[in-house]
Design a protein around this motif. Structure first.
Motif, short mmCIF file in Angstrom:
data_model
loop_
_atom_site.label_atom_id
_atom_site.label_comp_id
_atom_site.label_asym_id
_atom_site.label_seq_id
_atom_site.Cartn_x
_atom_site.Cartn_y
_atom_site.Cartn_z
N UNK A 172 -37.62 32.40 -61.45
CA UNK A 172 -37.08 31.37 -60.56
C UNK A 172 -37.86 30.09 -60.79
N UNK A 173 -37.30 28.99 -60.31
CA UNK A 173 -37.93 27.69 -60.50
C UNK A 173 -37.95 26.93 -59.19
N UNK A 174 -39.08 26.32 -58.86
CA UNK A 174 -39.23 25.53 -57.65
C UNK A 174 -39.57 24.09 -58.01
N UNK A 175 -38.93 23.16 -57.32
CA UNK A 175 -39.20 21.74 -57.56
C UNK A 175 -40.42 21.27 -56.79
N UNK A 176 -40.91 22.08 -55.84
CA UNK A 176 -42.08 21.71 -55.03
C UNK A 176 -42.80 22.97 -54.58
N UNK A 231 -29.80 31.05 -53.14
CA UNK A 231 -29.36 32.41 -53.42
C UNK A 231 -28.45 32.46 -54.64
N UNK A 232 -27.57 31.46 -54.78
CA UNK A 232 -26.69 31.41 -55.95
C UNK A 232 -27.51 31.26 -57.23
N UNK A 233 -28.55 30.42 -57.20
CA UNK A 233 -29.41 30.24 -58.36
C UNK A 233 -30.17 31.52 -58.70
N UNK A 234 -30.61 32.23 -57.66
CA UNK A 234 -31.34 33.48 -57.86
C UNK A 234 -30.45 34.53 -58.52
N UNK A 249 -27.79 34.06 -60.37
CA UNK A 249 -27.56 33.69 -61.75
C UNK A 249 -28.73 34.08 -62.65
N UNK A 250 -29.95 33.89 -62.15
CA UNK A 250 -31.14 34.25 -62.92
C UNK A 250 -31.25 35.76 -63.10
N UNK A 251 -30.98 36.51 -62.04
CA UNK A 251 -31.01 37.97 -62.14
C UNK A 251 -29.97 38.46 -63.14
N UNK A 252 -28.79 37.85 -63.10
CA UNK A 252 -27.73 38.22 -64.04
C UNK A 252 -28.17 37.98 -65.48
N UNK A 253 -28.80 36.83 -65.73
CA UNK A 253 -29.25 36.53 -67.10
C UNK A 253 -30.33 37.51 -67.55
N UNK A 289 -24.84 30.08 -66.28
CA UNK A 289 -25.61 30.02 -67.51
C UNK A 289 -26.78 29.04 -67.45
N UNK A 290 -26.95 28.32 -66.33
CA UNK A 290 -27.97 27.28 -66.26
C UNK A 290 -29.01 27.59 -65.19
N UNK A 291 -30.27 27.22 -65.48
CA UNK A 291 -31.37 27.38 -64.54
C UNK A 291 -31.55 26.08 -63.76
N UNK A 292 -31.56 26.18 -62.44
CA UNK A 292 -31.74 25.02 -61.58
C UNK A 292 -32.93 25.28 -60.66
N UNK A 293 -33.83 24.31 -60.53
CA UNK A 293 -35.00 24.48 -59.68
C UNK A 293 -34.64 24.22 -58.21
#
Length: 589
Positions: free
Chosen positions: A292-296, A341-344, A346-350, A583-587
């Protein structure tokens, strides 16, 4: 155990006994030469999916009483030609014995397990489906892991490979299971805390995962819920309540949540998949963590998530804390948590579709066990064989064409202090219509130019006068009385006097169709104009003949029929909404 088979059977990791046979493309259980037996069941062929029963079209018309079909000027239905029966299939050659080559020079097939996992779905539940599909070498063992719940007519009886389908993924806040009692309300009956309606396109080029906020104010319709003692409880409707109370509250089951989605969006939900807190913990642990990625920096006192800005690999309790965190992201509301949650997911799927996971029999074994134990589904897809079939369809969707979005909402105008939301009346209907009409929210490859041009060409050419149109009208799934209503409208308002209403079609249709012979094209184009039909609704072929032997166009009103005089041309482009792709990682911000 070493290569010679030395060692005790109880020292063996069961997953290490599954060996990829390059000739069959399947993982096979290789037992020690000494004859020691492992507790892992032997691999079996995938069972066929549950048979899909076709529902009868609701409210279809009967021929109007008192009408004389043989009266002069009226058309009469003529039975169509016989449909040829299915061809007899040749017997398939016997399967080779495990490990035996089919031919020295024949190249090995790709692993079927690998193919199944490569589909990369768009939600947590899709991941569960993919894993159960990948592990179908021992279906019967996994069958016992999957829990089912009968929701009656709220779900379909089976799964069809040839249609678009909608699955409601429900994440409950039920606190059962080891280590879950400390989260929020330990006495929760299990509300619909996280909700994603997944639409998979008919042509499998795209999918849309639409999140439904738990604090969305809705009207929950009357529903029926089967109790533990086998009795059925009728639960009265509730108006102006939070969406998450459509599950658990007053004994409501997932079928009530499915019915609520249809009432709010107009979209029919085919099946549901439900998981609790344990699904996040066990699945992330099984794959060795999710990035996962955090912006802060985040130090959340409520969820106990403490991470610095940047990328991290999380699993288990930490992963659950990540998806539960609300006060540290965005405006500290549920809508911002939905994005995280949507970003998470997507990351788990990848991670699950990565080569690191796909090439490890041990990880595949653990994933299959974790996924099927975490899943509750309706009885229509309750067999692992059916879940496998669904996974094979889902894997066809490219990650870049899996779109995450959320129901467009506005603050509840009835509240002074805003705590809930309502659908945005200006933008939500367009989103719902796009999903109902199988319109992609991502840039997908269009149909071949030749085919697209041929469809468009059906509307090009001369038009006959309305008085020259001869048409037979059937109800193929529209609201009761629609065929008679259309007949009256065509005759009285549009001047189509040579028209007849002939009751119900033989089978229900999702889309309205207009069938005609080549010499009736000018009549068909005129009728398409009157009905507001697109070129795809027009079906060149053969026509019926009335009692006088005159050809008649066949108009069959499908489930998309909106009323006499209401255009049926569906939107071909999705509305512009806030969205992301798998398909994209978002922080997270």
């Amino acid at each position: 155990m070493d290569a010679q088979g030395r060692g005790r059977a109880d020292d063996i990791d069961p997953a290490d006994q599954w060996v990829l046979n390059p000739n069959t493309g399947e993982y096979e259980l290789r037992l020690p030469p000494s004859g020691a037996q492992s507790g892992v069941p032997r691999p079996r062929r995938g069972a066929p999916s549950a048979a899909t029963r076709t529902r009868s079209a609701p409210g279809r018309d009967r021929a109007a009483p008192g009408r004389d079909r043989d009266a002069p000027g009226r058309d009469r239905e003529v039975p169509g030609p016989d449909v040829p029966g299915p061809r007899r299939r040749r017997a398939e050659p016997p399967e080779p014995l495990p490990g035996r080559r089919r031919g020295r020079n024949r190249p090995p097939k790709k692993s079927k397990a690998k193919k199944i996992l490569l589909w990369t779905g768009g939600t947590m539940a899709l991941v569960l489906v993919a894993v159960s599909g990948a592990a179908y070498a021992y279906l019967k063992h996994l069958e016992g892991n999957v829990q089912t719940e009968d929701v009656g007519s709220s779900a379909k009886d089976g799964f069809s490979k040839d249609e678009a389908f909608n699955i409601l993924i429900i994440g409950t806040d039920k606190r059962t299971g080891a280590g879950n009692a400390g989260y929020g309300d330990k006495n929760s009956v299990g509300h619909a805390d996280t909700n994603i309606l997944l639409h998979v396109a008919k042509d499998r080029t795209n999918a849309t995962a639409m999140s439904i906020p738990r604090d969305l104010i809705v009207d929950i319709p009357e529903c029926r819920s089967k109790q533990e003692d086998g009795t059925e409880k009728v639960i009265k409707p509730s108006e102006g309540v939070r969406f998450n109370t459509s599950l658990g509250q007053e004994g409501r089951n997932p079928g009530c949540t499915m019915d609520t989605v249809k009432a709010v969006t107009g979209i029919t939900v085919d099946h549901f998949m439900m998981a609790d807190f344990n699904a996040v913990k066990t699945l992330t642990t099984a794959v060795g963590g999710v990035e996962v990625c955090l912006a802060k920096n985040v130090d959340d006192a409520d969820s106990h998530l403490k991470l610095s800005a940047g990328k991290h690999t999380i699993e288990g309790e930490q992963a659950l804390a990540f998806v539960r965190t609300r006060h540290s992201f965005g405006n500290q509301g549920d809508l911002d948590r939905i994005k995280v949650q949507q970003q998470f997911v997507g990351s788990l799927m990848r991670k699950m579709s990565s080569s690191d996971t796909l090439t490890s029999p041990t990880k595949l074994y653990k994933l299959a066990e974790a996924a099927t134990k975490a899943l509750t589904v309706d009885t229509g897809i309750g067999s692992v064989g059916t879940l496998k079939d669904m996974a094979l369809e889902l894997k066809k969707v490219p990650p870049k064409n899996i779109t995450f979005t959320t129901v467009p909402v506005i603050d509840n105008p009835a509240e002074t202090v805003h705590a809930t939301v309502v659908p945005n009346p200006n933008t939500a209907p367009a989103v719902f219509d796009a999903i109902k009409n199988d319109v992609s929210f991502s840039a997908v490859k269009q149909k071949a130019k030749k085919e697209k041009a041929a469809v468009a060409a059906r509307l090009k050419g001369s038009r006959s006068a309305a008085s020259e149109i001869r048409v037979d009208i059937y109800n193929g799934g529209a609201v009761s009385g629609s065929a008679q209503e259309t007949l009256n409208w065509l005759q009285n308002d549009e001047g189509v006097l040579k028209s007849s209403q002939l009751g119900n079609a033989d089978a229900p249709l999702s889309k309205t169709t207009l069938e005609y012979s080549p010499d009736q094209a000018d009549q068909a184009r005129k009728l398409a104009d009157l009905m507001g039909l697109s070129g795809s609704a027009m079906k060149p072929g053969e026509s019926e003949k009335n009692s006088q032997g005159l050809p008649a166009i066949v108009l069959t009103l499908g489930k998309d029929f909106k009323g006499a005089g209401v255009p049926l041309t569906a939107a071909t482009k999705a509305p512009d909404v806030e969205k992301s792709t798998a398909d994209k990682t978002v922080c997270a911000k």
